[in-house]
Design an enzyme around this catalytic site. Structure first.
Site, PDB file in Angstrom:
ATOM      1  N   SER A 113       0.737  -1.201  -0.060  1.00 18.01           N
ATOM      2  CA  SER A 113      -0.245  -0.024  -0.095  1.00 18.01           C
ATOM      3  C   SER A 113       0.917   1.206  -0.013  1.00 18.01           C
ATOM      4  O   SER A 113       1.649   1.374  -0.764  1.00 18.01           O
ATOM      5  CB  SER A 113      -1.038   0.046   1.134  1.00 18.01           C
ATOM      6  OG  SER A 113      -1.933   0.860   1.166  1.00 18.01           O
ATOM      7  N   ASP A 117      -8.365  -5.473  -5.982  1.00 22.38           N
ATOM      8  CA  ASP A 117      -7.756  -4.304  -5.267  1.00 22.38           C
ATOM      9  C   ASP A 117      -8.717  -3.088  -5.805  1.00 22.38           C
ATOM     10  O   ASP A 117      -8.233  -2.556  -6.641  1.00 22.38           O
ATOM     11  CB  ASP A 117      -6.459  -4.269  -5.200  1.00 22.38           C
ATOM     12  CG  ASP A 117      -6.091  -3.057  -4.108  1.00 22.38           C
ATOM     13  OD1 ASP A 117      -6.813  -2.584  -3.546  1.00 22.38           O
ATOM     14  OD2 ASP A 117      -4.943  -3.099  -3.657  1.00 22.38           O
ATOM     15  N   HIS A 158      -7.052  -5.765  -1.213  1.00 19.38           N
ATOM     16  CA  HIS A 158      -5.767  -4.832  -0.734  1.00 19.38           C
ATOM     17  C   HIS A 158      -5.054  -5.921   0.251  1.00 19.38           C
ATOM     18  O   HIS A 158      -5.143  -5.403   1.403  1.00 19.38           O
ATOM     19  CB  HIS A 158      -6.086  -3.534  -0.099  1.00 19.38           C
ATOM     20  CG  HIS A 158      -5.153  -2.508   0.001  1.00 19.38           C
ATOM     21  ND1 HIS A 158      -4.393  -2.191  -1.302  1.00 19.38           N
ATOM     22  CD2 HIS A 158      -4.804  -1.763   0.860  1.00 19.38           C
ATOM     23  CE1 HIS A 158      -3.606  -1.196  -0.896  1.00 19.38           C
ATOM     24  NE2 HIS A 158      -3.594  -0.900   0.448  1.00 19.38           N
TER      25      HIS A 158
END
Length: 792
Positions: free
Chosen positions: A363, A482, A513
């Site tokens: 991320s 995602d 994610h």
């Protein structure tokens, strides 16, 4: 389920024997032992929890060689061979499988085939037995780790603690470092930036976890995780921006500019090197780092500017953010000064570091890897970037619209900066607080939530435009589902990186994610061990050729991975579909006529009181309450499985009855059947030890879920006012037909036989777009509307 194994390096029997001797698994006197004696010794050596030969021998009776005989009894007859079935029974039990529960003692070979374990065969010589155990130690156990790692968790490698050197086995680093004495320290790197405006270079706290063996002569590489969250997270979700508002005329856009912060050149490092004086109280936040720490790789964390106990302010996605994180690597390689504490009196050096740095993280942590890699900073040898943003516009905007990451409605650059401004918790840091408040106002204005247009502000946050600066090897990891960091981010940076003269690989899994290092279906952690040994220890172990360039997890069978040479439109053949007035998505008939739908904005959604996730499922499934605010076009059922690849493209001729408008398009897989779970199922929590009495991870995998009616494949959104230029809005008249052409998020998705493909044209996406307070009519001219797909 298959325990696919890609990290095993083919090894000669001679090399295998050498490696087994080096780890004291094969006794020095093995040549003088009989077959049965050697079988007893090698089996006992797997049982690391038994610390004496007597204890090991006593445990042999716990293992069955068939449904009538235990191993101890079998050995009493001094066998000179062992059949494939007998050895498979012993091996499966050593790997953690339970006879009569996980498999039958009368048919162990079927279990091996089911889980994609190496084939077992009859063993008729000591040489064959030795190599069979070498392969067994490198075989994935029921807990997902190779057997050697299971042994490590039971203390096998404590015999090597204190030797102060790396040990390799099958090309990978072994956990021979004393995890009970890890050095945990904090230093303060001085930045050239003065983001808080106090006239001094910002001090950046850096937390280091390194093997105690690096205190002496051993130099170790560093795994650096640039984590803005490391200092703590300020929970501000209740103050996210309001999205329940009408659209704004985008021609009010003024192209906000990026303005650089002042620099204060730091002094060059001197000859002084004082040991760190502050102990680290923070914890490692990334499992792969912990795993590799036990194997000799230092783990380094820093949130850089604006983080707890440091100086500066968060400026999300800015060049300043990149610079400050890069400066940590400059200290690791000896090119930047750091101090033992905030007084700036005593310098401290990373004298323990070999100068080779790799980066890890997911991320935001993966995003900063891309940012830093584009600088070409010395010492950065490789990045393993997971679920990373490659352009901040593509995170918070899309085609001229404000678009939220999944489950983050109302978040934006300013709000993320606040989340990570953890030095606000340092009550005495009044300088940071004042500068932070000023920066928040600047971010709020420059991010321009009114129009959603691309600008110089966003251009300064587009790392892809600096990809030519990348000098390190590259691994990207991303979830095909995602919807936080949407797949466009990895797809577009991949198109750049694959053309560079650096080694590059791509992994695409079926998650949202999410990390993929502990999946059943792939030995990702072992692959990364192999990779970092090659890149940071500079050992030629064949890592570059060990697995395909692109690996993609199947969406129908989670334990199936596709090997591809690339991820691009070129993988498939172009297919053109046209929506028709009777609701079909046709490859043979062109659409004619016009269809109109009325967008309800967010009013009905607010009344319903359901989550954005629930809304989306009901919407794509065709529930009338929501589907009425859209146009839906369905294909015929597919006769054969068909895989969609790359980026679908739509052309839509549309008119709105207002002078503003937003259009959304989704591709959906229709058909009631079982699909994979949205997130992996945990099979056993905490069952993967990283080392002896150390941290652990949990084995997990996607599994078939309850039957559902539909699944989102991909989608995209566009501002009607960008009909002439994606980077420049135009005036829109009510009733004016405009031709929109835009790409959807990239995909790699297999539609099974019997499935239908559905194209949905709509406006308000409750989870991502603004949710207007008023209704709006959209009319689609079918003659000017088409869908271009790429099919394998």
């Amino acid at each position: 389920m298959k325990y696919n194994q890609y990290a095993y390096v083919e090894t000669s029997p001679e090399k295998a024997t050498e490696e087994l001797l080096a780890i004291n698994f094969l006794p020095e006197n093995y040549s003088s032992l009989s077959f049965s004696e050697l079988l007893a010794v090698l089996t006992g050596n797997v049982l690391a929890e038994a610390t004496t030969r007597q204890a090991k021998d006593a445990k042999l009776a716990e293992f069955a060689v068939d449904d009538q005989t235990d191993l101890a009894a079998f050995l009493l007859d001094t066998p000179t061979a062992i059949t494939a079935s007998q050895f498979a029974n012993v091996a499966l039990q050593l790997l953690g499988y339970h006879p009569n529960y996980d498999y039958s003692l009368t048919d162990p070979l079927t279990c091996g085939e089911k889980h994609a374990l190496p084939a077992f065969k009859d063993l008729t010589s000591k040489e064959e037995l030795i190599f069979a155990f070498y392969r067994l130690l490198n075989t994935r156990s029921k807990n997902g780790q190779i057997l050697l790692d299971v042994m490590a968790g039971k203390g096998y490698f404590t015999q090597f603690w204190g030797e102060g050197k790396f040990m390799l086995f099958n090309g990978k680093s072994l956990p021979v470092f004393d995890t009970s004495q890890v050095i945990r320290e904090v230093v303060y790197v001085q930045s050239d930036l003065d983001t808080d405006g106090d006239g001094k270079g910002d001090l950046l706290p850096v937390t280091i976890f390194r093997p105690v063996e690096s205190q002496d002569q051993l130099k170790v590489p560093a795994l650096y995780t640039a984590s803005p969250y490391f200092g703590g997270i300020i929970d501000n979700v209740k103050t996210n921006h309001n999205v329940d508002e009408n659209l704004t005329d985008a021609t009010t856009w003024t192209n906000p500019k990026y303005v650089a912060k002042p620099l204060v050149k730091s002094p060059a490092p001197s000859g002084q090197d004082v040991p760190a004086t502050e102990l680290a109280t923070g914890q490692s936040s990334y499992g792969l780092n912990e795993y590799l720490l036990a194997r000799g790789f230092a783990s380094v964390f820093s949130g850089a500017i604006g983080n707890r106990h440091g100086d500066g302010i968060r400026i999300t996605g800015s060049p300043e953010e990149t610079i400050s994180q890069k400066e940590v690597i400059e200290w690791l390689t000896g090119d930047r000064v750091a101090y033992t504490d905030r007084t700036r009196r005593f310098e401290t050096k990373a004298s323990w570091c070999s100068g080779n740095v790799g980066m890890t993280g997911r991320s935001y942590l993966g995003t900063l890897q891309i940012a830093i890699a584009t600088t070409g900073v010395k010492g950065l040898k490789t990045v393993v970037s997971e679920a990373a943003i490659s352009s901040w516009y593509d995170y918070y905007r899309e085609h001229g619209l404000v678009i939220a990451p999944s489950e983050c409605q109302g978040e934006d650059m300013d709000k993320l900066a606040e989340v990570c401004q953890s030095n606000l918790w340092d009550g005495g840091n009044f300088t940071a607080k004042k500068a932070y408040e000023a920066e928040q106002a600047e971010l709020l204005a420059a991010q321009d939530r009114a129009t959603g247009q691309y600008s110089d502000f966003w251009e300064s946050r587009n790392y892809r435009h600096h990809a030519d600066g990348i000098k390190c090897s590259w691994i990207s990891v991303h979830g095909l589902n995602d919807w936080n960091v949407k797949p466009k981010n990895v797809y577009k940076i991949w198109q750049k990186v694959k053309q560079l003269p650096v080694e590059s690989h791509l992994f695409l899994h079926q998650g949202p994610h999410y990390n993929m290092n502990n999946l059943v279906s792939i030995d990702f952690t072992d692959l990364m061990n192999l990779w970092f040994v090659h890149e940071l220890l500079e050992v030629e172990n064949g890592a570059y050729e060990q697995w395909p360039k692109v690996m993609i997890q199947d969406n129908l069978e989670a334990d199936k991975w596709h090997a591809e040479s690339d991820w691009a439109n070129d993988l498939g053949q172009a297919s053109l579909y046209s929506p028709t007035a009777d609701g079909y998505l046709s490859t043979v008939e062109n659409g004619t006529g016009q269809l109109t739908f009325t967008d309800l904005g967010g009013t009905e959604f607010k009344k319903a009181g359901i989550s954005e996730t629930d809304w989306e499922y009901q919407f794509i499934s065709g529930e009338k309450k929501w589907a009425k605010a859209s146009l839906r076009f369905e294909s015929e059922e597919f006769l054969h499985p068909t895989t969609l690849v790359g980026r679908p493209k739509v052309q839509v001729r549309v008119a709105a009855n207002k002078t503003v408008g937003q259009l959304s398009v989704a591709l959906v897989d229709l058909g009631t059947r079982q699909r994979l779970t949205a997130t992996p199922k945990i099979f056993a929590r905490g069952n993967q030890p990283f080392g002896y009495r150390f941290e652990a991870d949990s084995l997990q995998e996607f599994v078939p879920d309850k039957a559902t009616k539909a699944k989102l494949i991909t989608k995209a959104h566009m501002n009607l006012q960008n009909y002439q230029d994606m980077k420049q809005p135009s005036k829109l008249e009510a009733g004016q037909f405009v031709d929109l052409e835009f790409e959807l998020q990239p995909t790699y998705y297999t539609l099974p036989a019997g499935a239908k493909l559905c194209l949905i044209i709509y406006s308000t996406d409750q989870g991502m777009t603004k949710r207007p307070l008023e209704t709006e009519d959209y009319t689609v001219d079918l003659a000017g509307t088409a869908l271009l797909l790429y099919r394998k």
